[in-house]
Each structure stands twice: as structure tokens, then as C-alpha cells.
Write a protein that holds these residues in place. Structure first.
Motif, PDB file in Angstrom:
ATOM      1  N   GLU A   5       8.803  -4.306  -7.974  1.00 42.11           N
ATOM      2  CA  GLU A   5       8.228  -5.256  -7.014  1.00 42.11           C
ATOM      3  C   GLU A   5       8.741  -6.635  -7.183  1.00 42.11           C
ATOM      4  O   GLU A   5       8.619  -7.151  -8.209  1.00 42.11           O
ATOM      5  N   ALA A   6       9.307  -7.195  -6.007  1.00 43.26           N
ATOM      6  CA  ALA A   6       9.780  -8.567  -6.018  1.00 43.26           C
ATOM      7  C   ALA A   6       8.733  -9.698  -6.363  1.00 43.26           C
ATOM      8  O   ALA A   6       9.106 -10.518  -7.069  1.00 43.26           O
ATOM      9  N   ARG A   7       7.528  -9.463  -5.884  1.00 46.75           N
ATOM     10  CA  ARG A   7       6.501 -10.441  -6.087  1.00 46.75           C
ATOM     11  C   ARG A   7       5.864 -10.522  -7.390  1.00 46.75           C
ATOM     12  O   ARG A   7       6.098  -9.593  -8.109  1.00 46.75           O
ATOM     13  N   ASN A  33       7.357   3.562   4.794  1.00 47.00           N
ATOM     14  CA  ASN A  33       6.706   2.206   5.075  1.00 47.00           C
ATOM     15  C   ASN A  33       5.862   2.334   6.207  1.00 47.00           C
ATOM     16  O   ASN A  33       6.170   3.200   7.151  1.00 47.00           O
ATOM     17  N   SER A  34       4.875   1.775   6.301  1.00 49.19           N
ATOM     18  CA  SER A  34       3.930   1.706   7.346  1.00 49.19           C
ATOM     19  C   SER A  34       4.620   1.245   8.675  1.00 49.19           C
ATOM     20  O   SER A  34       4.310   1.905   9.606  1.00 49.19           O
ATOM     21  N   ARG A  73       2.113  -6.965   2.156  1.00 46.18           N
ATOM     22  CA  ARG A  73       1.710  -7.749   3.369  1.00 46.18           C
ATOM     23  C   ARG A  73       0.181  -7.762   3.509  1.00 46.18           C
ATOM     24  O   ARG A  73      -0.388  -8.280   4.609  1.00 46.18           O
ATOM     25  N   SER A  74      -0.751  -6.968   2.660  1.00 45.43           N
ATOM     26  CA  SER A  74      -2.072  -6.929   2.491  1.00 45.43           C
ATOM     27  C   SER A  74      -2.569  -7.720   1.491  1.00 45.43           C
ATOM     28  O   SER A  74      -2.429  -6.774   0.293  1.00 45.43           O
ATOM     29  N   SER A 105       2.086   0.324  11.582  1.00 42.46           N
ATOM     30  CA  SER A 105       1.642  -1.122  11.496  1.00 42.46           C
ATOM     31  C   SER A 105       0.392  -1.558  10.815  1.00 42.46           C
ATOM     32  O   SER A 105       0.149  -2.830  10.640  1.00 42.46           O
ATOM     33  N   VAL A 134      14.631  -6.100  -6.132  1.00 48.42           N
ATOM     34  CA  VAL A 134      16.040  -5.221  -6.229  1.00 48.42           C
ATOM     35  C   VAL A 134      16.989  -5.632  -5.320  1.00 48.42           C
ATOM     36  O   VAL A 134      16.919  -5.928  -4.160  1.00 48.42           O
ATOM     37  N   ILE A 174      -2.400  -0.640   7.512  1.00 47.40           N
ATOM     38  CA  ILE A 174      -2.509  -0.330   5.828  1.00 47.40           C
ATOM     39  C   ILE A 174      -2.803   1.354   5.883  1.00 47.40           C
ATOM     40  O   ILE A 174      -2.054   2.028   5.352  1.00 47.40           O
ATOM     41  N   TYR A 206       0.901  -1.282   0.175  1.00 48.25           N
ATOM     42  CA  TYR A 206       0.076  -0.277  -0.058  1.00 48.25           C
ATOM     43  C   TYR A 206       0.656   1.388  -0.065  1.00 48.25           C
ATOM     44  O   TYR A 206       0.402   2.208  -0.617  1.00 48.25           O
ATOM     45  N   CYS A 207       1.994   1.106   0.542  1.00 48.13           N
ATOM     46  CA  CYS A 207       2.946   2.346   0.745  1.00 48.13           C
ATOM     47  C   CYS A 207       3.300   2.771  -0.539  1.00 48.13           C
ATOM     48  O   CYS A 207       3.289   3.867  -1.252  1.00 48.13           O
ATOM     49  N   GLY A 239      -2.953  -8.068   6.209  1.00 48.37           N
ATOM     50  CA  GLY A 239      -3.952  -7.232   6.501  1.00 48.37           C
ATOM     51  C   GLY A 239      -5.019  -7.151   6.010  1.00 48.37           C
ATOM     52  O   GLY A 239      -5.461  -7.537   4.744  1.00 48.37           O
ATOM     53  N   THR A 240      -6.225  -7.092   6.933  1.00 54.10           N
ATOM     54  CA  THR A 240      -7.331  -7.354   6.543  1.00 54.10           C
ATOM     55  C   THR A 240      -8.500  -6.178   6.967  1.00 54.10           C
ATOM     56  O   THR A 240      -9.180  -5.678   6.135  1.00 54.10           O
ATOM     57  N   TRP A 241      -8.463  -5.785   8.422  1.00 54.47           N
ATOM     58  CA  TRP A 241      -9.638  -5.149   8.756  1.00 54.47           C
ATOM     59  C   TRP A 241      -9.379  -3.418   8.654  1.00 54.47           C
ATOM     60  O   TRP A 241      -7.782  -3.049   8.803  1.00 54.47           O
TER      61      TRP A 241
HETATM   62  P1  FAD Z   1       4.796  -4.105   2.559  1.00 55.68           P
HETATM   63  O1  FAD Z   1       3.233  -4.431   2.411  1.00 55.68           O
HETATM   64  O2  FAD Z   1       5.365  -4.854   3.148  1.00 55.68           O
HETATM   65  O3  FAD Z   1       5.060  -3.603   1.136  1.00 55.68           O
HETATM   66  C1  FAD Z   1       6.534  -3.649   0.797  1.00 55.68           C
HETATM   67  C2  FAD Z   1       6.558  -4.320  -0.716  1.00 55.68           C
HETATM   68  O4  FAD Z   1       7.927  -4.448  -1.080  1.00 55.68           O
HETATM   69  C3  FAD Z   1       6.093  -5.784  -0.845  1.00 55.68           C
HETATM   70  O5  FAD Z   1       5.262  -5.931  -1.656  1.00 55.68           O
HETATM   71  C4  FAD Z   1       7.417  -6.605  -0.932  1.00 55.68           C
HETATM   72  O6  FAD Z   1       7.194  -7.777  -1.789  1.00 55.68           O
HETATM   73  C5  FAD Z   1       8.383  -5.462  -1.744  1.00 55.68           C
HETATM   74  N1  FAD Z   1       9.807  -5.724  -1.640  1.00 55.68           N
HETATM   75  C6  FAD Z   1      10.360  -5.909  -0.461  1.00 55.68           C
HETATM   76  N2  FAD Z   1      11.817  -6.369  -0.675  1.00 55.68           N
HETATM   77  C7  FAD Z   1      11.682  -6.039  -2.238  1.00 55.68           C
HETATM   78  C8  FAD Z   1      12.896  -5.978  -3.045  1.00 55.68           C
HETATM   79  N3  FAD Z   1      14.339  -6.086  -2.429  1.00 55.68           N
HETATM   80  N4  FAD Z   1      12.706  -5.464  -4.217  1.00 55.68           N
HETATM   81  C9  FAD Z   1      11.592  -5.188  -4.841  1.00 55.68           C
HETATM   82  N5  FAD Z   1      10.449  -5.124  -3.997  1.00 55.68           N
HETATM   83  C10 FAD Z   1      10.771  -5.714  -2.722  1.00 55.68           C
HETATM   84  N6  FAD Z   1      -3.035  -3.847   8.890  1.00 55.68           N
HETATM   85  C11 FAD Z   1      -4.426  -3.363   8.957  1.00 55.68           C
HETATM   86  O7  FAD Z   1      -4.746  -2.138   8.731  1.00 55.68           O
HETATM   87  N7  FAD Z   1      -5.313  -4.294   9.288  1.00 55.68           N
HETATM   88  C12 FAD Z   1      -5.052  -5.400   9.491  1.00 55.68           C
HETATM   89  O8  FAD Z   1      -6.114  -6.282   9.824  1.00 55.68           O
HETATM   90  C13 FAD Z   1      -3.926  -6.213   9.442  1.00 55.68           C
HETATM   91  N8  FAD Z   1      -3.729  -7.336   9.601  1.00 55.68           N
HETATM   92  C14 FAD Z   1      -2.474  -8.062   9.248  1.00 55.68           C
HETATM   93  C15 FAD Z   1      -2.316  -9.111   9.559  1.00 55.68           C
HETATM   94  C16 FAD Z   1      -1.072 -10.006   8.775  1.00 55.68           C
HETATM   95  C17 FAD Z   1      -0.958 -11.328   9.031  1.00 55.68           C
HETATM   96  C18 FAD Z   1      -0.096  -8.981   8.208  1.00 55.68           C
HETATM   97  C19 FAD Z   1       1.029  -9.700   7.833  1.00 55.68           C
HETATM   98  C20 FAD Z   1      -0.311  -7.776   8.350  1.00 55.68           C
HETATM   99  C21 FAD Z   1      -1.504  -7.143   8.704  1.00 55.68           C
HETATM  100  N9  FAD Z   1      -1.725  -5.631   8.870  1.00 55.68           N
HETATM  101  C22 FAD Z   1      -2.923  -5.184   9.239  1.00 55.68           C
HETATM  102  C23 FAD Z   1      -0.609  -4.725   8.661  1.00 55.68           C
HETATM  103  C24 FAD Z   1      -0.572  -4.405   7.172  1.00 55.68           C
HETATM  104  O9  FAD Z   1      -0.566  -5.550   6.247  1.00 55.68           O
HETATM  105  C25 FAD Z   1       0.810  -3.613   6.713  1.00 55.68           C
HETATM  106  O10 FAD Z   1       1.125  -2.824   7.691  1.00 55.68           O
HETATM  107  C26 FAD Z   1       0.770  -2.905   5.561  1.00 55.68           C
HETATM  108  O11 FAD Z   1       0.107  -3.626   4.458  1.00 55.68           O
HETATM  109  C27 FAD Z   1       2.217  -2.648   4.885  1.00 55.68           C
HETATM  110  O12 FAD Z   1       2.158  -1.761   3.842  1.00 55.68           O
HETATM  111  P2  FAD Z   1       3.533  -1.457   3.265  1.00 55.68           P
HETATM  112  O13 FAD Z   1       3.347  -0.865   2.024  1.00 55.68           O
HETATM  113  O14 FAD Z   1       4.224  -0.478   4.048  1.00 55.68           O
HETATM  114  O15 FAD Z   1       4.675  -2.508   3.110  1.00 55.68           O
END
Ligand code: FAD
Length: 488
Positions: free
Chosen positions: A67-69, A451-452, A75-76, A460, A276, A462, A47-48, A90-92
Motif C-alpha cells: 500500500e502506498a499510503r 476495484n470498486s 478512498r474510505s 463506485s 508500486v 464500498i 476495501y477491495c 466513503g461514509t454511508w
Molecule cells: P480505493 O479505496 O481507492 O483503494 C485503492 C488503494 O490503492 C488505495 O489505498 C491507494 O492508496 C492504493 N494505491 C494506489 N496506487 C498505488 C500504488 N501505485 N502502489 C500501492 N498502492 C497504491 N462509498 C460508499 O459506499 N458510501 C459513501 O458514502 C461514499 N462516499 C464517498 C465520498 C468520497 C469523498 C469518496 C472519495 C468516496 C466515497 N465513496 C463512498 C466511494 C468509496 O469510498 C470507494 O468506492 C471505495 O472506497 C473504493 O475502494 P477500492 O478499494 O476499490 O479503491
């Protein structure tokens, strides 16, 4: 389309790696020509990164998203199994989370939410299995027990944390609060243990460890207080904001809107399946090198990858000491989130805590699948850690130890072993937030870090990811505008 991520198990298929998701992007890249110079490269399509890429593209910048995936959402993300969106991470979401709500509003998704709980039928009670015994109670009694325990836990100032943390979106507002980051949850429990009944003690740990998915010793009390303050200093709002409202179509139905809007600008290039390996800033611009050797260049770069894996990318110049120390220390969340599709239709209104004698400690009835089965979601953590893909029988035993259930399907994503996350949502060990939050937020030359994991508000969540992506895109746009007008 199936992602490589996640697992599902049924009796007939056994354990299968990869699950279908609408978040998988095909074809994985739209890059037409090599050697393009971008305004900004965004690394990470969680999401970030999605917010940063979208906002930067909307502001007129030429953007490359790496994006690596094979999918968006990080994580959502949600799987789509026989028409049902099991949430893998991430869900709620809630209207108490301002950045999330702005986006739900933007994409007109207000009517696409549903409520996880349904306390109307069948086995309509809460099961508490503690070291000293087991009993079932009504959900009203569950709420009263939880509220009493959590209030005692948070009441460090006679006002349940309101004096210590009056502005949860500006947590350094009261420097006094920092002292609670020296304390672990175990330290705080030691202070109040004589005031807790044995059942309060169990539900308190069941709930707090659901927040951190770690151990009491490794969980920062300050970080918990921050969550509590964000939830209006009440158990009722912990439920409202943390574990009640989710998308009918799953998280990926939300994330895809960010990606589509970014694409619609005509200024977004992207490459999935592109981890990366290194990021080099020579002072004039930035170069990102993928593991397969491809090189991408831009004026600026936003690293939107999580804290626990920052150390795995080679930065040149090297990561600042504070960032490296935080990434090496790591946040402590080793959540194991397991979905069970069960044939017992009557379990829809059930919830329970089994602590400390099980590797899954907290579970709720979370939905009804298209075939009429009940969907139970269960959580475990670092305490009594489970690796479901390595031991599906143990996972099944842990589910059945919560309450007897007839399991048809199991679905999960092992975040602790995921090389691009190395943990679930951010949760701080004692000391990390107060020592390194500002370090993590600081840019380095032409590289911005978002990042979150280091949001100031709903860190922590979304919401925190969107907060951070917004901040980074704005900072890059202002920086480029400034440097370009200086060269006119
Ligand atoms: P990420 O989602 O981690 O995104 C980072 C991205 O970078 C990933 O896609 C990853 O693949 C990519 N990446 C990493 N390394 C590399 C690389 N070297 N090269 C290229 N790409 C790379 N939040 C809520 O609001 N509500 C909830 O109910 C909730 N429940 C959760 C339950 C679980 C099991 C988990 C795991 C998380 C939960 N969260 C919840 C938290 C929420 O999912 C995260 O805080 C949020 O999604 C993080 O977003 P982000 O973009 O900051 O990081």
C-alpha cells in the motif's frame, strides 16, 4: 497516530496537513525476510484490496499486501479528531448493499451504525438557493420537490427506469439500456426541461451533480440510471441507501476488522508507505517493484488500485488497450467534501442546496461533536471547483453561502489532487461504462484487476469494492489450484 492524508483548519492552528486516524498501521510492515515468494501480491489496501487479501489468506494462500499510503481504507477512511470521526471519503452504508451488509454482519457491527439526519430541532428546514432566488421549506416539501424532479428525470420508459434497467446487479441484462450511456445528464435535461419547474431544475441538478461531482455535460445519464435502479427507482431509497447510515466509530473502525482478520491467519505480510512503480509478468510469475527499488515476487498479483491511476503504474506486458483508454479518459468525479464543525447548535436539523452560484452545492447537518457543536458536511464538484487547502478563505465563504454559520473547525481530504486516487468515487462520463466495463474487469496473464470502479452492482461504492475483492481472491485461488493440480 496521524496519517499524512487530509487537512484540518482551526483559527488557532491555521491549516495543518495530516489528521489522526485509527486506520494508520504501525509499524508499517511485518516483512521479516527479503526474497520471499508469495502466492499472491495485492496492491492497494482500500476495501477491495483488504477483502482480496483477507479472503486469499483465509483460503490458505501466502499473501503480500502493498500500500502506498500510511493507512488502510483508500478512498474510505475516517479521521479521529478530539474523539469524533469526521469521514474523509466513503461514509454511508446500508443493508440494501449486499456485500457491505455481509461484512457488517460478519464483524457484528449492526449496532454500531447511526443516522446522519436529525430532523427534530432548531433550524429544522431545507434552504434552496437557486439562480432565481432563495427560500426555506420544510423537509417534507424538500422531499416532495426532489421526488417529483427525479421521477421526471428517470422516467424514460413510463415505469421510472424499471423496464430499461430491471436488474441493476446485471446491467447488461437489457442491451437496450446501453443507448442511455450515449447521453449526458445535460442531454436528458434538455429532453424534459419544459416539464420541470425552475425549483425542480435546481434540486435535480443539485442532486445529480452530488452523485457525479462533475458537470451535466460530463455526467453519463446511464450511470445515473444505474444508481437510481440500485436505489429501488425512488428518491426515498436514494436517501436510505446513499446518505443515511454511517458507523459511529467511523469507516476506519470497519476497515480495521478486515485487516485484523487477514493478519490473524498468519499468512499476511504487508508493507505500507510502499507505492508500486511497476508490475512485470514474465509468464511464470509476477514481480512488483516499489518506487524505492524494493522488489517483491509472487505467482499471481491482484491490482486493486483505482482506474484513474492505472496508467501511472508501468505494466509489462503493457496494460491492454481498453484498460489504458479507460484510465486515460478518467472517470469524472472531482468531489470536494468539506466538514465544518460549527458553533451553531441549532443547525443540526438543517440541509440545503446552493446551485449554481457556489462552489459547495449540497450540505446536511451530519452529527453533533463531543463539545456539542454541529457537524455540517458539504459537497462540491467539478462545477465551480474548489481546492480547499489552496484557499481556506474561499472555502469559508462557500460554507457561509450555504447558510450563515460560525465555523470552529474545517476538515477535508482533496481527492482530486490525491496522487493515489486522482478523483473521488467512480462516476462515468458518457460512453465509458458501456465501452470499457468488460475491459477493466478482464485479467491479463497472471495479473487480476479489481476495484470498486468497475464493480457490476454498487460500482463506485464500498459495496462494489468488497464485491470486486471477493471476486479477485476467488479467481486467484481457483487459478492457482488449477495450475498446481495440473503440475502434480
Ligand atoms: P480505493 O479505496 O481507492 O483503494 C485503492 C488503494 O490503492 C488505495 O489505498 C491507494 O492508496 C492504493 N494505491 C494506489 N496506487 C498505488 C500504488 N501505485 N502502489 C500501492 N498502492 C497504491 N462509498 C460508499 O459506499 N458510501 C459513501 O458514502 C461514499 N462516499 C464517498 C465520498 C468520497 C469523498 C469518496 C472519495 C468516496 C466515497 N465513496 C463512498 C466511494 C468509496 O469510498 C470507494 O468506492 C471505495 O472506497 C473504493 O475502494 P477500492 O478499494 O476499490 O479503491
Amino acid at each position: 497516530m496521524s496519517s499524512r492524508d487530509g487537512y484540518q483548519w482551526t483559527e488557532s492552528s491555521g491549516l495543518v496537513k495530516g489528521v489522526p486516524s485509527i486506520g494508520v498501521i504501525q509499524p508499517p510492515t511485518n516483512i521479516q525476510t527479503e526474497h520471499e515468494l508469495y502466492d499472491v501480491i495485492v496492491v492497494g489496501a482500500g476495501y477491495c484490496g483488504l477483502t482480496a487479501a483477507r479472503d486469499a489468506a483465509l483460503s490458505g494462500l501466502k499473501v503480500l499486501l502493498l500500500e502506498a499510503r500510511d493507512r488502510i481504507g483508500g478512498r474510505s477512511w475516517s479521521s479521529n479528531i478530539e474523539g469524533y470521526p469526521f469521514e474523509m471519503g466513503g461514509t454511508w452504508v446500508s443493508w440494501g448493499q449486499p456485500h457491505v451488509w455481509r461484512e457488517i454482519s460478519r464483524y457484528e457491527m449492526r449496532d454500531q451504525l447511526e443516522i446522519s439526519h436529525d430532523y427534530s430541532r432548531g433550524v429544522n428546514h431545507f434552504s434552496l438557493n437557486s439562480a432565481s432566488g432563495s427560500r426555506n421549506m420544510s423537509h417534507e416539501d424538500e422531499d416532495a420537490l426532489m421526488e417529483s424532479a427525479l421521477k421526471k428525470f428517470a422516467n424514460v420508459d413510463g415505469q421510472y427506469g424499471r423496464i430499461v434497467m430491471p436488474f441493476p446487479h446485471s446491467e447488461s441484462h437489457n442491451p437496450e439500456a446501453a443507448k442511455y450511456d450515449k447521453m449526458s445528464v445535460a442531454d436528458r435535461i434538455a429532453q424534459i426541461k419544459d416539464d420541470l419547474s425552475s425549483e425542480e431544475h435546481t434540486v435535480l441538478l443539485g442532486f445529480v451533480l452530488l452523485c457525479s461531482c462533475s458537470t451535466p455535460e460530463k455526467t453519463s445519464f446511464y450511470e445515473y440510471l444505474h444508481w437510481w435502479a440500485l436505489c429501488n427507482y425512488s428518491y426515498e431509497y436514494c436517501i436510505e441507501y446513499l446518505i443515511k447510515y454511517k458507523f459511529k466509530g467511523g469507516q476506519s473502525s470497519f476497515a480495521i476488522n478486515f485487516f485484523k482478520e487477514a493478519c490473524s491467519t498468519g499468512r499476511l505480510s504487508y508493507a505500507f508507505n510502499t507505492p508500486v512503480a511497476s508490475i512485470n509478468d514474465d509468464g511464470n510469475g509476477v514481480q512488483a517493484t516499489a518506487r524505492d527499488g524494493r522488489i517483491f515476487k509472487a505467482s499471481r498479483l491482484i491490482s486493486a488500485i483505482p482506474m484513474n491511476i492505472l496508467k501511472d503504474v508501468t505494466f509489462s506486458p503493457p496494460l491492454a488497450a481498453g484498460k489504458l483508454d479507460a484510465s486515460t479518459t478518467e472517470h469524472v468525479n472531482k468531489c470536494v467534501k468539506v466538514h465544518a464543525e460549527v458553533r451553531d447548535r441549532d443547525l443540526r436539523s438543517w440541509s440545503g442546496i446552493t446551485y449554481p452560484n457556489n462552489s459547495l452545492m449540497y450540505a446536511i447537518g451530519d452529527g453533533t461533536t463531543p463539545s456539542g457543536n454541529t457537524h455540517i458536511v458539504a459537497f462540491g464538484g467539478q462545477h465551480n471547483h474548489l481546492q480547499p487547502e489552496k484557499d481556506i478563505d474561499k472555502t469559508m465563504d462557500a460554507l457561509k453561502a450555504l447558510t450563515p454559520m460560525d465555523v470552529e473547525r474545517v476538515v477535508f481530504h482533496n481527492w482530486a489532487d490525491d496522487e493515489f486516487a486522482k478523483g473521488a468515487w467512480f462516476f462515468s462520463p458518457p460512453g465509458l461504462v458501456t465501452e470499457h466495463l468488460e475491459d477493466l474487469r478482464a485479467p491479463q496473464g497472471n495479473i487480476y484487476f479489481a476495484n470498486s470502479d468497475w464493480a457490476v452492482g454498487w460500482r463506485s461504492f464500498i459495496d462494489g469494492a468488497i464485491e470486486e475483492g471477493t471476486r479477485a481472491a476467488l479467481a486467484v485461488k481457483r487459478d492457482l489450484d488449477r495450475s498446481r493440480s495440473a503440475h502434480l
